[in-house]
Design a protein around this motif. Structure first.
Motif, mmCIF file in Angstrom:
data_model
loop_
_atom_site.group_PDB
_atom_site.id
_atom_site.type_symbol
_atom_site.label_atom_id
_atom_site.label_comp_id
_atom_site.label_asym_id
_atom_site.label_seq_id
_atom_site.Cartn_x
_atom_site.Cartn_y
_atom_site.Cartn_z
ATOM 1 N N LEU A 194 3.939 -21.771 27.422
ATOM 2 C CA LEU A 194 3.082 -20.629 27.072
ATOM 3 C C LEU A 194 3.044 -19.621 28.220
ATOM 4 O O LEU A 194 3.084 -18.407 28.012
ATOM 5 C CB LEU A 194 1.657 -21.102 26.765
ATOM 6 N N ALA A 195 2.973 -20.142 29.460
ATOM 7 C CA ALA A 195 2.964 -19.245 30.624
ATOM 8 C C ALA A 195 4.272 -18.471 30.713
ATOM 9 O O ALA A 195 4.282 -17.271 31.005
ATOM 10 C CB ALA A 195 2.712 -20.045 31.902
ATOM 11 N N VAL A 196 5.400 -19.157 30.435
ATOM 12 C CA VAL A 196 6.695 -18.472 30.430
ATOM 13 C C VAL A 196 6.687 -17.380 29.357
ATOM 14 O O VAL A 196 7.145 -16.246 29.589
ATOM 15 C CB VAL A 196 7.860 -19.461 30.166
ATOM 16 N N ALA A 197 6.130 -17.715 28.189
ATOM 17 C CA ALA A 197 6.082 -16.748 27.091
ATOM 18 C C ALA A 197 5.244 -15.529 27.477
ATOM 19 O O ALA A 197 5.630 -14.384 27.217
ATOM 20 C CB ALA A 197 5.515 -17.405 25.836
ATOM 21 N N VAL A 198 4.084 -15.779 28.109
ATOM 22 C CA VAL A 198 3.227 -14.658 28.528
ATOM 23 C C VAL A 198 3.974 -13.761 29.505
ATOM 24 O O VAL A 198 3.961 -12.527 29.393
ATOM 25 C CB VAL A 198 1.922 -15.182 29.168
ATOM 26 N N LEU A 199 4.656 -14.391 30.459
ATOM 27 C CA LEU A 199 5.419 -13.597 31.437
ATOM 28 C C LEU A 199 6.502 -12.787 30.726
ATOM 29 O O LEU A 199 6.700 -11.603 31.025
ATOM 30 C CB LEU A 199 6.044 -14.526 32.478
ATOM 31 N N ALA A 200 7.186 -13.417 29.777
ATOM 32 C CA ALA A 200 8.253 -12.727 29.037
ATOM 33 C C ALA A 200 7.674 -11.543 28.262
ATOM 34 O O ALA A 200 8.251 -10.444 28.266
ATOM 35 C CB ALA A 200 8.947 -13.694 28.088
ATOM 36 N N ILE A 201 6.530 -11.749 27.614
ATOM 37 C CA ILE A 201 5.911 -10.661 26.838
ATOM 38 C C ILE A 201 5.512 -9.504 27.765
ATOM 39 O O ILE A 201 5.819 -8.336 27.488
ATOM 40 C CB ILE A 201 4.673 -11.185 26.066
ATOM 41 N N GLY A 223 -5.758 -10.435 29.334
ATOM 42 C CA GLY A 223 -6.541 -11.435 28.622
ATOM 43 C C GLY A 223 -5.689 -12.597 28.137
ATOM 44 O O GLY A 223 -6.088 -13.761 28.182
ATOM 45 N N LEU A 224 -4.479 -12.261 27.684
ATOM 46 C CA LEU A 224 -3.532 -13.287 27.235
ATOM 47 C C LEU A 224 -3.219 -14.258 28.380
ATOM 48 O O LEU A 224 -3.262 -15.486 28.210
ATOM 49 C CB LEU A 224 -2.253 -12.577 26.787
#
Lengths: 238, 303
Positions: free
Chosen positions: B150-157, B207-208
């Motif tokens: 999820l952290a990787v996804a947040v960084l990617a977004i 926030g994400l």
């Protein structure tokens, strides 16, 4: 094209504009002159929406714009160049113009905006400097950029605030030629100017202001001979 | 672009690498670094409109608390998205009330906002107040690496949004707003709309990141979630890495968090002194941050 009726503005106790009536006809070049503090810049700020009037109305192409925000006036075709040039310093000349071309008319496609920028670069002679950062331009180039950026919004009426101030005579001459080219390209011009030779060379019609009021208008010769104008410039004892 | 893709690829592959006994520690630090980098990228988006915020610690905390409270009922992903939405909503209110403020005055107003939010969370019942709030792990603990990815996804977004905004027409509106607001308006830019939009996107992403952070630490207190330290980090990292870029805050975050962790292990309490010193030196000698240094190495432009 532009109709101003009874436009008034006071800052505290100072009356900066008092019942100004003004008319701009399509295709003309109109000069607004007057001594320092006559209210010329206030008039321009009122017209471009940077300050709100206390009274009066501004109609442009039949629409009431008296209280419209600056960006809406630009969208309707009322462009503005500033006296103190304020380029976006971290952008190139091309990018500076692109801001005007993209946002001057809402919904302009990027392709169209790039085309407009090319045309304006050509018209204003800035093409060789297109990729230069605006922070590195000379004063003359800055002034051209200021004009060009306003042109990139594709105005029908262009408001110019002492764009010749600080230029050497030869440079001012170039700038005069540029304003004439702008008019030829179909843009109406209202400009504020201190330099009388520039006013004489450019203006079809002259409006004279003093103490926030319009005290005379007409051709350059008519205005120059007007007693009130001589009084305003030379003092009462003359 | 290549740099950003490389970092993200490495982040995806990291759990599969033979890290030995350090594996848990490395993954935990990396996960935290990704979230802080994401927060820094979010902060930078708002900075592109000339608004220097000290409220991003609060947006991070709002996302964290919202996601923590909503996850048991709604599931992990909806809770995270709503956490971002709550932060965005608060940013809209803050943005509307600070529209006329510039520079330092804006920063002070955002700082005051942070303090108000922290106090509210501290005094409220449903947040657990000063005692704190226990949080479920991501996906209720069904996947051991769920939180990490999820952290990787947040960084990617965050990186994608940052890259896309940098190439969109909005880029010019944001840069114009930053470099001369009155002129931007006269050129037709709806400065108010641009500022509020940037504020909401930026707060949503902050926030994400906060939501994923909550599911990583498993326990929130107002002191941790709304600490001023995080707001400062959100601002220091983009300055260190390079303002108004994507690679700058991204690499900056990874470096600063790694450095901070390493220093904390080495010299315990004194780590903040060294940390501060490094930042001061960076600001003195690398005014354009890491990205400025890279540009100079390439021999492209003189700094």
């Amino acid at each position: 094209m532009l109709r101003v009726r009874g436009l008034s503005k006071r800052f505290g106790g100072v009356v900066a504009a008092s019942g100004i009536d003004l008319e701009v006809e399509p295709g003309e070049i109109l000069a607004v002159i007057g001594p320092n503090g006559a209210g010329k810049s206030t008039l321009l700020n009122l017209l471009s929406g940077l300050i709100r009037p206390d009274a009066g109305e501004i109609t442009f192409l039949g629409q009431d714009l008296t209280y419209a925000p600056p960006e809406v006036r630009t969208w309707k075709g009322l462009g503005r160049a500033f006296q103190i040039v304020q380029p976006f310093p971290e952008m190139t000349v091309r990018e500076n113009l692109l801001v005007g071309a993209l946002y001057g008319k809402p919904g302009t496609p990027v392709q169209t905006a790039h085309r407009v920028v090319e045309q304006v670069l050509e018209l204003t002679g800035l093409a060789p400097k297109a990729e230069t950062e605006a922070g590195e331009l000379t004063l003359l180039e800055d002034k051209r950029l200021e004009l060009a950026r306003a042109l990139a919004t594709q105005p029908k009426l262009l408001l110019l605030d002492e764009v010749m101030a600080g230029l050497r005579p030869a440079e001012a001459l170039e700038a005069v030629a540029l304003v004439q080219r702008i008019r030829t390209s179909g843009v109406t011009v209202l400009f504020i100017e201190h330099l009388m030779p520039v006013v004489r060379a450019l203006a079809d019609r002259v409006v004279v202001m003093d103490y926030g009021q319009v005290i005379a208008q007409g051709s350059y010769a008519e205005v120059a001979a007007h007693p009130k104008v001589r009084q305003a410039y030379l003092g009462r004892s003359a | 672009m290549i740099l950003v893709g490389g970092v993200l690829l490495l982040a995806l592959l990291l759990p599969g690498l033979p890290l030995g006994e350090w594996r848990a520690f490395v993954l935990d630090t990396a996960q935290f670094a990704f979230l802080i980098s994401g927060l820094a990228l979010a902060w930078d988006l708002l900075a592109r409109t000339g608004q220097l915020s000290l409220a991003h610690g609060a947006f991070f905390g709002l996302g964290a608390y919202s996601a923590a409270l909503l996850a048991p009922g709604l599931g992990t992903l909806p809770a995270l998205l709503l956490g971002g939405a709550v932060a965005a909503l608060f940013s809209l209110l803050l943005g509307l009330s600070t529209l006329r403020l510039q520079g330092m005055y804006f920063a002070i107003a955002t700082l005051a906002f942070s303090e108000v939010i922290r106090t509210l969370v501290l005094k409220a019942q449903f947040t657990g107040g000063s005692i704190g709030l226990p949080v479920q792990p991501a996906f209720a603990g069904a996947y051991p690496l769920g939180g990490y990815y999820l952290a990787v996804a947040v960084l990617a977004i965050c990186a994608m949004v940052s890259l896309l905004l940098g190439r969109s027409r909005l880029h010019y509106a944001m840069a114009a707003t930053r470099q001369g607001e009155a002129v931007a308006r006269v050129l037709g830019v709806s400065v108010v709309r641009v500022k509020l939009l940037a504020f909401m996107i930026s707060a949503f992403l902050a926030g994400l990141a906060g939501g994923v952070y909550a599911m990583k630490t498993l326990f929130l207190t107002p002191y941790d979630a709304f600490g001023l330290g995080r707001a400062v980090e959100a601002l220091v990292i983009p300055i260190f890495g390079g303002l108004y870029t994507t690679a700058g805050p991204l690499l900056g975050g990874l470096i600063v968090v790694s450095l901070e962790t390493w220093l904390r292990l080495r010299i315990g309490e004194g780590y903040l002194v060294v940390y501060g010193l490094i930042l001061i030196l960076t600001i003195l000698f690398l005014p354009k941050g890491l990205m400025g240094l890279l540009a100079r190495r390439k021999g492209g432009r003189h700094a």
